[in-house]
Motif scaffolding. Structure first.
Motif, PDB file in Angstrom:
ATOM      1  N   GLY A 211       2.441   8.161   4.366  1.00 31.74           N
ATOM      2  CA  GLY A 211       3.263   9.181   4.996  1.00 31.74           C
ATOM      3  C   GLY A 211       4.246   8.546   5.947  1.00 31.74           C
ATOM      4  O   GLY A 211       4.580   7.365   5.819  1.00 31.74           O
ATOM      5  N   ARG A 212       4.721   9.332   6.901  1.00 36.72           N
ATOM      6  CA  ARG A 212       5.627   8.869   7.944  1.00 36.72           C
ATOM      7  C   ARG A 212       4.902   8.883   9.270  1.00 36.72           C
ATOM      8  O   ARG A 212       4.216   9.846   9.609  1.00 36.72           O
ATOM      9  CB  ARG A 212       6.863   9.765   8.021  1.00 36.72           C
ATOM     10  CG  ARG A 212       7.782   9.635   6.812  1.00 36.72           C
ATOM     11  CD  ARG A 212       8.666   8.417   6.944  1.00 36.72           C
ATOM     12  NE  ARG A 212       9.494   8.213   5.756  1.00 36.72           N
ATOM     13  CZ  ARG A 212      10.303   7.182   5.590  1.00 36.72           C
ATOM     14  NH1 ARG A 212      10.404   6.261   6.535  1.00 36.72           N
ATOM     15  NH2 ARG A 212      11.014   7.051   4.507  1.00 36.72           N
ATOM     16  N   GLY A 213       5.028   7.787  10.015  1.00 33.75           N
ATOM     17  CA  GLY A 213       4.354   7.687  11.282  1.00 33.75           C
ATOM     18  C   GLY A 213       5.014   8.528  12.370  1.00 33.75           C
ATOM     19  O   GLY A 213       6.074   9.125  12.147  1.00 33.75           O
ATOM     20  N   PRO A 214       4.400   8.557  13.518  1.00 31.32           N
ATOM     21  CA  PRO A 214       3.200   7.793  13.849  1.00 31.32           C
ATOM     22  C   PRO A 214       1.928   8.447  13.299  1.00 31.32           C
ATOM     23  O   PRO A 214       1.816   9.667  13.266  1.00 31.32           O
ATOM     24  CB  PRO A 214       3.179   7.796  15.376  1.00 31.32           C
ATOM     25  CG  PRO A 214       3.864   9.071  15.743  1.00 31.32           C
ATOM     26  CD  PRO A 214       4.921   9.292  14.708  1.00 31.32           C
ATOM     27  N   PHE A 215       0.983   7.600  12.847  1.00 35.87           N
ATOM     28  CA  PHE A 215      -0.304   8.071  12.380  1.00 35.87           C
ATOM     29  C   PHE A 215      -1.210   8.194  13.603  1.00 35.87           C
ATOM     30  O   PHE A 215      -1.696   7.211  14.146  1.00 35.87           O
ATOM     31  CB  PHE A 215      -0.886   7.082  11.365  1.00 35.87           C
ATOM     32  CG  PHE A 215      -2.252   7.462  10.850  1.00 35.87           C
ATOM     33  CD1 PHE A 215      -2.415   8.537  10.000  1.00 35.87           C
ATOM     34  CD2 PHE A 215      -3.367   6.736  11.239  1.00 35.87           C
ATOM     35  CE1 PHE A 215      -3.673   8.876   9.519  1.00 35.87           C
ATOM     36  CE2 PHE A 215      -4.626   7.063  10.751  1.00 35.87           C
ATOM     37  CZ  PHE A 215      -4.778   8.138   9.896  1.00 35.87           C
ATOM     38  N   VAL A 216      -1.409   9.428  14.053  1.00 38.66           N
ATOM     39  CA  VAL A 216      -2.179   9.703  15.271  1.00 38.66           C
ATOM     40  C   VAL A 216      -3.304  10.667  14.912  1.00 38.66           C
ATOM     41  O   VAL A 216      -3.089  11.648  14.202  1.00 38.66           O
ATOM     42  CB  VAL A 216      -1.294  10.309  16.374  1.00 38.66           C
ATOM     43  CG1 VAL A 216      -2.108  10.603  17.618  1.00 38.66           C
ATOM     44  CG2 VAL A 216      -0.129   9.380  16.694  1.00 38.66           C
ATOM     45  N   ILE A 217      -4.513  10.381  15.413  1.00 38.34           N
ATOM     46  CA  ILE A 217      -5.663  11.246  15.164  1.00 38.34           C
ATOM     47  C   ILE A 217      -5.976  12.011  16.431  1.00 38.34           C
ATOM     48  O   ILE A 217      -6.352  11.418  17.451  1.00 38.34           O
ATOM     49  CB  ILE A 217      -6.894  10.418  14.717  1.00 38.34           C
ATOM     50  CG1 ILE A 217      -6.555   9.635  13.450  1.00 38.34           C
ATOM     51  CG2 ILE A 217      -8.084  11.329  14.489  1.00 38.34           C
ATOM     52  CD1 ILE A 217      -7.672   8.693  12.998  1.00 38.34           C
TER      53      ILE A 217
ATOM     54  N   TRP B 111      -6.439  16.648  13.698  1.00 41.25           N
ATOM     55  CA  TRP B 111      -5.126  16.926  13.127  1.00 41.25           C
ATOM     56  C   TRP B 111      -4.181  15.772  13.429  1.00 41.25           C
ATOM     57  O   TRP B 111      -4.455  14.927  14.278  1.00 41.25           O
ATOM     58  CB  TRP B 111      -4.550  18.235  13.673  1.00 41.25           C
ATOM     59  CG  TRP B 111      -4.381  18.277  15.170  1.00 41.25           C
ATOM     60  CD1 TRP B 111      -5.348  18.555  16.094  1.00 41.25           C
ATOM     61  CD2 TRP B 111      -3.186  18.009  15.921  1.00 41.25           C
ATOM     62  NE1 TRP B 111      -4.840  18.492  17.363  1.00 41.25           N
ATOM     63  CE2 TRP B 111      -3.516  18.168  17.297  1.00 41.25           C
ATOM     64  CE3 TRP B 111      -1.887  17.685  15.571  1.00 41.25           C
ATOM     65  CZ2 TRP B 111      -2.576  17.986  18.300  1.00 41.25           C
ATOM     66  CZ3 TRP B 111      -0.937  17.510  16.582  1.00 41.25           C
ATOM     67  CH2 TRP B 111      -1.291  17.664  17.922  1.00 41.25           C
ATOM     68  N   HIS B 112      -3.070  15.745  12.685  1.00 48.02           N
ATOM     69  CA  HIS B 112      -2.059  14.703  12.851  1.00 48.02           C
ATOM     70  C   HIS B 112      -0.699  15.356  13.086  1.00 48.02           C
ATOM     71  O   HIS B 112      -0.418  16.435  12.547  1.00 48.02           O
ATOM     72  CB  HIS B 112      -1.976  13.819  11.597  1.00 48.02           C
ATOM     73  CG  HIS B 112      -3.296  13.321  11.108  1.00 48.02           C
ATOM     74  ND1 HIS B 112      -3.942  12.246  11.666  1.00 48.02           N
ATOM     75  CD2 HIS B 112      -4.114  13.781  10.118  1.00 48.02           C
ATOM     76  CE1 HIS B 112      -5.092  12.048  11.023  1.00 48.02           C
ATOM     77  NE2 HIS B 112      -5.223  12.965  10.090  1.00 48.02           N
ATOM     78  N   PRO B 113       0.168  14.724  13.859  1.00 46.20           N
ATOM     79  CA  PRO B 113       1.501  15.303  14.091  1.00 46.20           C
ATOM     80  C   PRO B 113       2.390  15.284  12.859  1.00 46.20           C
ATOM     81  O   PRO B 113       3.331  16.065  12.757  1.00 46.20           O
ATOM     82  CB  PRO B 113       2.083  14.428  15.212  1.00 46.20           C
ATOM     83  CG  PRO B 113       1.313  13.160  15.156  1.00 46.20           C
ATOM     84  CD  PRO B 113      -0.054  13.518  14.680  1.00 46.20           C
ATOM     85  N   MET B 114       2.099  14.390  11.919  1.00 52.52           N
ATOM     86  CA  MET B 114       2.881  14.289  10.687  1.00 52.52           C
ATOM     87  C   MET B 114       1.976  14.536   9.487  1.00 52.52           C
ATOM     88  O   MET B 114       0.748  14.441   9.576  1.00 52.52           O
ATOM     89  CB  MET B 114       3.529  12.900  10.580  1.00 52.52           C
ATOM     90  CG  MET B 114       4.339  12.492  11.801  1.00 52.52           C
ATOM     91  SD  MET B 114       5.775  13.556  12.090  1.00 52.52           S
ATOM     92  CE  MET B 114       6.906  12.903  10.875  1.00 52.52           C
TER      93      MET B 114
ATOM     94  N   ASP C  78       4.203   0.198   9.528  1.00 55.47           N
ATOM     95  CA  ASP C  78       3.541   0.238  10.827  1.00 55.47           C
ATOM     96  C   ASP C  78       3.154   1.680  11.131  1.00 55.47           C
ATOM     97  O   ASP C  78       4.007   2.488  11.508  1.00 55.47           O
ATOM     98  CB  ASP C  78       4.482  -0.296  11.910  1.00 55.47           C
ATOM     99  CG  ASP C  78       3.868  -0.223  13.309  1.00 55.47           C
ATOM    100  OD1 ASP C  78       2.653   0.052  13.413  1.00 55.47           O
ATOM    101  OD2 ASP C  78       4.605  -0.447  14.287  1.00 55.47           O
ATOM    102  N   PRO C  79       1.876   2.029  10.957  1.00 64.87           N
ATOM    103  CA  PRO C  79       1.456   3.422  11.188  1.00 64.87           C
ATOM    104  C   PRO C  79       1.721   3.920  12.603  1.00 64.87           C
ATOM    105  O   PRO C  79       1.785   5.129  12.822  1.00 64.87           O
ATOM    106  CB  PRO C  79      -0.053   3.378  10.901  1.00 64.87           C
ATOM    107  CG  PRO C  79      -0.250   2.177  10.031  1.00 64.87           C
ATOM    108  CD  PRO C  79       0.765   1.190  10.491  1.00 64.87           C
ATOM    109  N   SER C  80       1.861   3.019  13.556  1.00 66.92           N
ATOM    110  CA  SER C  80       2.090   3.446  14.941  1.00 66.92           C
ATOM    111  C   SER C  80       3.545   3.805  15.212  1.00 66.92           C
ATOM    112  O   SER C  80       3.862   4.394  16.241  1.00 66.92           O
ATOM    113  CB  SER C  80       1.657   2.350  15.914  1.00 66.92           C
ATOM    114  OG  SER C  80       2.472   1.199  15.771  1.00 66.92           O
TER     115      SER C  80
END
Length: 288
Positions: A276-282, A218-221, A195-197
């Motif tokens: 990768g490790r979530g959360p996947f945030v743009i 950018w992404h936080p992870m 779950d990318p979220s």
């Protein structure tokens, strides 16, 4: 005997004075090099910055992987100095010359830059270890430590990964529109695993039409990106810059560190796989 003792004391005093003078000279030299380094940053003179790095230099920034070697460090600085509106200044608070070939510099830094949301800023401390190589002081280790707190999610322990096997046929994948603030229409996403979220591990694929441009974001992870089909040109920076793009083909891999602004463009119908490790945030623009 008395003469000999007096002579030895005189020699010792002279040696200490000579050493102190040499250390003071080296300290002044390092300060002068640092001043020129800052002028090179302001002038976007990557050649001058790269020339200061020892061949096996190490560069460390908060919340990002270690960068090893002068070539890799040159690439990082090349991207950094292109940051829109960048103003970077550092002030040495102490320079310790430990020997004729080793010195340590301690200090503080301030940084500001432009973002779509306005002016971004950062402050912190740094330590630089200098080595004298062939008579010239060169950077062996450079570490900057921001005063900004680490992103909250980075400190969360990820949950255990599921133990069940998961299989997907490429022909049966369900694609959905990739949407969000600042994301141009046309891109699609499908999730293969996780779950990318959430905070756990995930695997997803992104699909782009020919010529699709991905704005600076950018992404936080961190992201692990592999090109599955087509080709993708990728660049680092806080604004789309075609001259900074490097093209990657099928099977090529790229790791994108947390909070590292980047942008891209697809050539032909392109699919990339991201894990990768979530959360996947743009997040658009530069990290705040």
């Amino acid at each position: 005997m008395k003469f000999t003792r007096t002579a030895l004391i005189t020699l010792a005093i002279a040696t200490v004075a000579q050493t102190a003078a040499s250390q003071s000279k080296d300290e002044r030299a390092i300060r002068a090099i640092g001043d020129q380094w800052q002028r090179d940053v302001a002038a976007q003179n990557i050649e001058g910055i790269a020339a200061l790095q020892a061949p096996d230099a190490v560069f460390m920034m908060s919340h990002t992987p270690v960068v090893n070697g002068a070539t890799a460090i040159r690439g990082v600085w090349g991207d950094m100095i292109k940051t829109p509106g960048l103003v970077l200044h550092w002030t040495p608070t102490r320079i310790e010359v430990a020997s004729p070939t080793v010195a340590t510099e301690y200090g503080t830094y301030t940084e500001s830059y432009d973002t779509p949301q306005g002016k971004g800023t950062d402050t912190g401390t740094y330590i630089t270890i200098w080595h004298k190589i062939n008579g010239k002081w060169r950077v062996a280790v450079d570490e900057a430590n921001t005063s900004a707190p680490m992103p909250a999610m980075a400190a969360v322990m990820p949950p255990m990964d599921p133990s069940a096997m998961e299989l997907h046929s490429a022909n049966d994948l369900t694609w959905k529109d990739l949407t969000g603030p600042g994301i141009p229409p046309g891109a699609k996403i499908t999730v293969l695993h996780g779950d990318p979220s959430g905070p756990g591990g995930f695997v997803l694929r992104l699909q782009f039409p020919d010529g699709y441009q991905i704005p600076a974001h950018w992404h936080p992870m961190g992201e692990n990106v592999t090109v599955v089909s087509g080709s993708l040109s990728l660049g680092m920076g806080t604004a789309f810059d075609a001259s900074a793009l490097r093209t990657y083909g099928v099977g090529d891999f790229a790791y994108l560190p947390p909070r590292q602004s980047h942008f891209a463009q697809a050539h032909g119908a392109t699919i990339v796989q991201v894990n990768g490790r979530g959360p996947f945030v743009i997040n658009m623009g530069a990290p705040k």
